[in-house]
Motif scaffolding. Structure first.
Motif, PDB file in Angstrom:
ATOM      1  N   ILE A 169      -5.096  -5.511  -6.845  1.00 40.11           N
ATOM      2  CA  ILE A 169      -4.842  -5.125  -5.442  1.00 40.11           C
ATOM      3  C   ILE A 169      -4.568  -3.618  -5.372  1.00 40.11           C
ATOM      4  O   ILE A 169      -5.086  -2.918  -4.505  1.00 40.11           O
ATOM      5  CB  ILE A 169      -3.654  -5.907  -4.838  1.00 40.11           C
TER       6      ILE A 169
ATOM      7  N   GLU B  72       0.842  -1.200   0.000  1.00 34.46           N
ATOM      8  CA  GLU B  72       0.000   0.000   0.000  1.00 34.46           C
ATOM      9  C   GLU B  72       0.878   1.252   0.000  1.00 34.46           C
ATOM     10  O   GLU B  72       0.388   2.365  -0.189  1.00 34.46           O
ATOM     11  CB  GLU B  72      -0.954  -0.025   1.195  1.00 34.46           C
TER      12      GLU B  72
ATOM     13  N   ASN C 209      -7.798  -1.629  -5.552  1.00 27.53           N
ATOM     14  CA  ASN C 209      -8.496  -1.580  -4.257  1.00 27.53           C
ATOM     15  C   ASN C 209      -7.800  -0.659  -3.272  1.00 27.53           C
ATOM     16  O   ASN C 209      -8.443   0.085  -2.533  1.00 27.53           O
ATOM     17  CB  ASN C 209      -8.575  -2.989  -3.643  1.00 27.53           C
ATOM     18  N   ASN C 210      -6.469  -0.744  -3.254  1.00 31.17           N
ATOM     19  CA  ASN C 210      -5.706   0.079  -2.308  1.00 31.17           C
ATOM     20  C   ASN C 210      -5.926   1.571  -2.541  1.00 31.17           C
ATOM     21  O   ASN C 210      -5.913   2.363  -1.598  1.00 31.17           O
ATOM     22  CB  ASN C 210      -4.211  -0.238  -2.421  1.00 31.17           C
TER      23      ASN C 210
ATOM     24  N   LYS D 122      -8.817   3.063  -0.677  1.00 25.60           N
ATOM     25  CA  LYS D 122      -8.628   3.163   0.775  1.00 25.60           C
ATOM     26  C   LYS D 122      -7.835   4.419   1.148  1.00 25.60           C
ATOM     27  O   LYS D 122      -7.642   4.709   2.314  1.00 25.60           O
ATOM     28  CB  LYS D 122      -7.863   1.952   1.326  1.00 25.60           C
ATOM     29  N   ASN D 123      -7.324   5.104   0.115  1.00 24.78           N
ATOM     30  CA  ASN D 123      -6.438   6.238   0.380  1.00 24.78           C
ATOM     31  C   ASN D 123      -6.861   7.506  -0.349  1.00 24.78           C
ATOM     32  O   ASN D 123      -6.036   8.378  -0.622  1.00 24.78           O
ATOM     33  CB  ASN D 123      -5.008   5.846   0.002  1.00 24.78           C
TER      34      ASN D 123
END
Lengths: 201, 468
Positions: free
Chosen positions: A106, A84, A109-110, A113-114
């Motif tokens: 991945i 991440e 998706n990461n 989250k940010n």
């Protein structure tokens, strides 16, 4: 997480395909136990010489792109590792939106989250945005997540798709652990049922 | 009921909550944790006053940073930053009460080798880890994939992940492999065919005779690199080979629980007529020992081939290939078997298991590595190392001139002291040939263990079949 506001900013072109997570943030910078401070090492090996001086022709070192907030990238951006630290570095640099024909799962998706919006578009539309980005700092794009539209500096409007739940979380800046914990009764019930059916697990 | 794929079955068995838009809470049976992607997640829990929901399902082991040389318990062997990460894992494992294998434990090793070895990974489970090579565990018919640190924190706190279902992809390898061709060649050949984005949005099920014929070690090698093909996960349906491997492992079920589990595991296969959104098929007989020439795992060619010309490609790949060939210091048209190497790395979660080491021993037994070659063998766990010593493999390696190391990720990603220097060229059994992956300006050619062994002997990329 900060709310994703309507964005009006400079877009930097990075047409190279398969930009991997080792390019985005080399492993020597993964040793921090913090989430912040990775921006100065974003694209480190492409951006700096070994002595720390800048590589002039790297896009984010060019005067017109130093304040870029949008990346227009080649296919399969973010492939490789689950680190991440890659989106942390991107966000820390100030980039809030990345457009490509595809992203590694991945990494994609990461981003959410940010507070980073990854946008997938067909090749022809990425080509239009790439051309627009190549104009430099005077050409600012607008990214409107609410309306799901990107507007080029010429006023051309390109619509994009985004998962409704992910969009909601970005717009509201929601912490999804908190949201999931509201469903803890469902998790408890599942756990009880699974313990009966698959006790070995 | 409509026929289901193996992925459908595992998915359905783990949905703890489904929203109207199809967003699910997927329950996680096993959460593996290492020192690089977890400190921020544990810190997040601490800041929010949260605990680990299921510490008994959470397994931690340091692997990425740890030195692989003797005396590594001495903190001076690690850089300050590496030491802080390993110490943070020590502290977090104790504070939150999760299972832990410290560096001093013989069971320590690469997280994806330790999980299966200890019987934590079982068929039909969901397994996650803050590491993309979690795909490895799919070899057991477990749905296993990598997650980012925010998701690590989410799983620690809730034992679930917010997910939407991926599509189903079938990769079938028919027939038999030829001598000298291994699981690594299969998985690289598949990526060579589908590209590194070919699996994006899919969970792959590998099937066919050539897959069935593989040992568990080989199946783990195949699934390990599913991520390199862009897939969320790779799966292989469990069978007798799987059950035989699992039986008797420390955390595998025993007695009546074993019988109950076995009965369930035998239902874990794709039903006749189940739908796949994408199908790729290769003939086992057509797969050759392969090597990578570029800086993407899709840059795969048989060892009998030549470095391609960038103009042979289309679209964005033309520039990418040009950049790769320049970075790798190669010339289009150059025979791959003429490429001289100075370093050999054998190990990693892709190829650090006992069978991989046996394959190396078979090639190098009674021989010497090329003069001046730096060749290291890094077993995937302390137990793999112990077994290799017991079988006499370690003596074969040392007599041939290899360095025989302690367990860890090592030069696969070079976060510890095992790194390539600028311009060095390595035949590596790892999984990524990205620019700088094994060290700044280092050059990586991905190969099977047998091919790495052959290269160590000759000093060039070599067709192992010539030495057989």
């Amino acid at each position: 997480m900060e709310k994703f506001e309507k964005l009006h900013g400079i877009a930097a072109p990075m047409p190279l395909v398969n930009i991997d997570t080792d390019m985005i943030i080399p492993k020597v910078f993964l040793k921090s136990i913090q989430r912040t401070g990775f921006g100065k090492n974003l694209f480190d090996e492409m951006r700096y010489n070994r002595d720390g001086t800048e590589i002039e022709d790297f896009v984010l070192n060019k005067p017109q792109y130093r304040d870029a907030e949008i990346l227009i990238a080649g296919d399969n951006f973010g492939c490789g590792s689950s680190r991440e630290h890659a989106p942390w570095a991107i966000a820390d640099f100030g980039i809030k939106c990345i457009v490509s024909t595809s992203f590694a799962d991945i990494f994609f998706n990461n981003c959410f989250k940010n507070g980073i919006l990854p946008v997938v578009l067909p090749q022809e539309q990425v080509d239009i945005l790439m051309k627009d980005a190549e104009k430099g700092a005077n050409a600012r794009m607008t990214v409107d997540l609410e309306a799901q539209e990107i507007t080029t500096s010429d006023g051309e409007v390109i619509s994009f798709e985004v998962d409704a739940f992910k969009k909601h979380c970005l717009l509201e800046g929601l912490d999804d652990i908190g949201l999931t914990m509201e469903k803890s009764a469902s998790i408890d019930a599942f756990e009880a049922k699974a313990a009966a059916e698959r006790p070995w697990a | 009921m409509s026929p289901k794929t193996l992925y459908d079955k595992i998915w359905d068995a783990h949905v703890a909550h489904e929203a109207d838009d199809g967003t699910c809470l997927l329950y996680i049976d096993r959460h593996l944790v290492h020192e690089v992607t977890s400190p921020q997640a544990f810190e997040g829990l601490r800041m929010a006053g949260r605990k680990v929901r299921a510490p008994e399902k959470t397994i931690a082991v340091p692997d990425h940073n740890v030195p692989t040389t003797a005396g590594r318990e001495d903190p001076a062997q690690m850089t300050e930053e590496s030491r802080i990460q390993v110490e943070a894992l020590d502290k977090n494992a104790k504070e939150f009460g999760v299972h832990y294998y410290p560096v001093s434990d013989v069971r320590q090793g690469i997280v994806h080798i330790v999980g299966p070895e200890q019987g934590w990974t079982l068929p039909g489970m969901t397994v996650v880890c803050g590491d993309s090579h979690t795909a490895t565990h799919g070899a057991f018919g477990a749905l296993a994939h990598g997650i980012g640190t925010s998701e690590v924190e989410h799983v620690l706190a809730t034992q679930t992940l917010i997910q939407k279902k991926s599509k189903n992809m079938k990769v079938e390898i028919t027939g038999k492999l030829k001598p000298g061709v291994t699981a690594k060649d299969i998985t690289l050949a598949v990526i060579g065919k589908t590209g590194t984005a070919g699996g994006t949005g899919y969970v792959i099920e590998y099937c066919g005779e050539a897959i069935r014929d593989l040992s568990m070690e080989g199946r783990m090698t195949v699934c390990n690199m599913a991520i390199e093909g862009g897939a969320r996960a790779g799966l292989i349906a469990p069978d007798e080979t799987t059950f035989e491997y699992v039986k008797g492992r420390p955390h595998a079920p025993k007695g009546a629980a074993w019988e109950q589990a076995l009965e369930y595991w035998k239902t874990l296969y794709t039903d006749e007529g189940a739908h796949f959104d994408k199908v790729v098929s290769l003939r086992g007989e057509d797969i050759e020992p392969v090597v990578t020439w570029g800086t993407s795992p899709e840059d795969v060619l048989p060892i009998t081939g030549v470095v391609p010309n960038p103009e042979d490609f289309t679209g964005g790949k033309v520039d990418a290939a040009r950049r790769s060939i320049e970075y790798m210091g190669l010339t289009p048209g150059q025979k791959l078997s003429d490429i001289e190497i100075d370093t050999v790395f054998i190990g990693s979660c892709t190829n650090g298991r006992i069978e991989d080491l046996r394959a190396v021993a078979e090639v190098v037994k009674g021989k010497k590595i090329k003069d001046g070659m730096r060749a290291m063998i890094v077993p995937g766990s302390g137990l793999v190392r112990a077994q290799a010593e017991e079988e006499g493999l370690a003596d074969i390696f040392k007599e041939a001139g290899f360095e025989w190391r302690l367990a860890g990720c090592s030069m696969c990603l070079a976060m510890n002291p095992d790194q390539l220097a600028e311009g060095e060229r390595c035949a590596s059994t790892s999984n990524r040939n990205f620019e700088g992956r094994q060290g700044y300006k280092g050059r990586t050619h991905l190969v099977s263990p047998a091919m790495a062994a052959a290269a160590a002997l000759t000093g060039k990329l070599t067709d192992v079949r010539e030495l057989m």
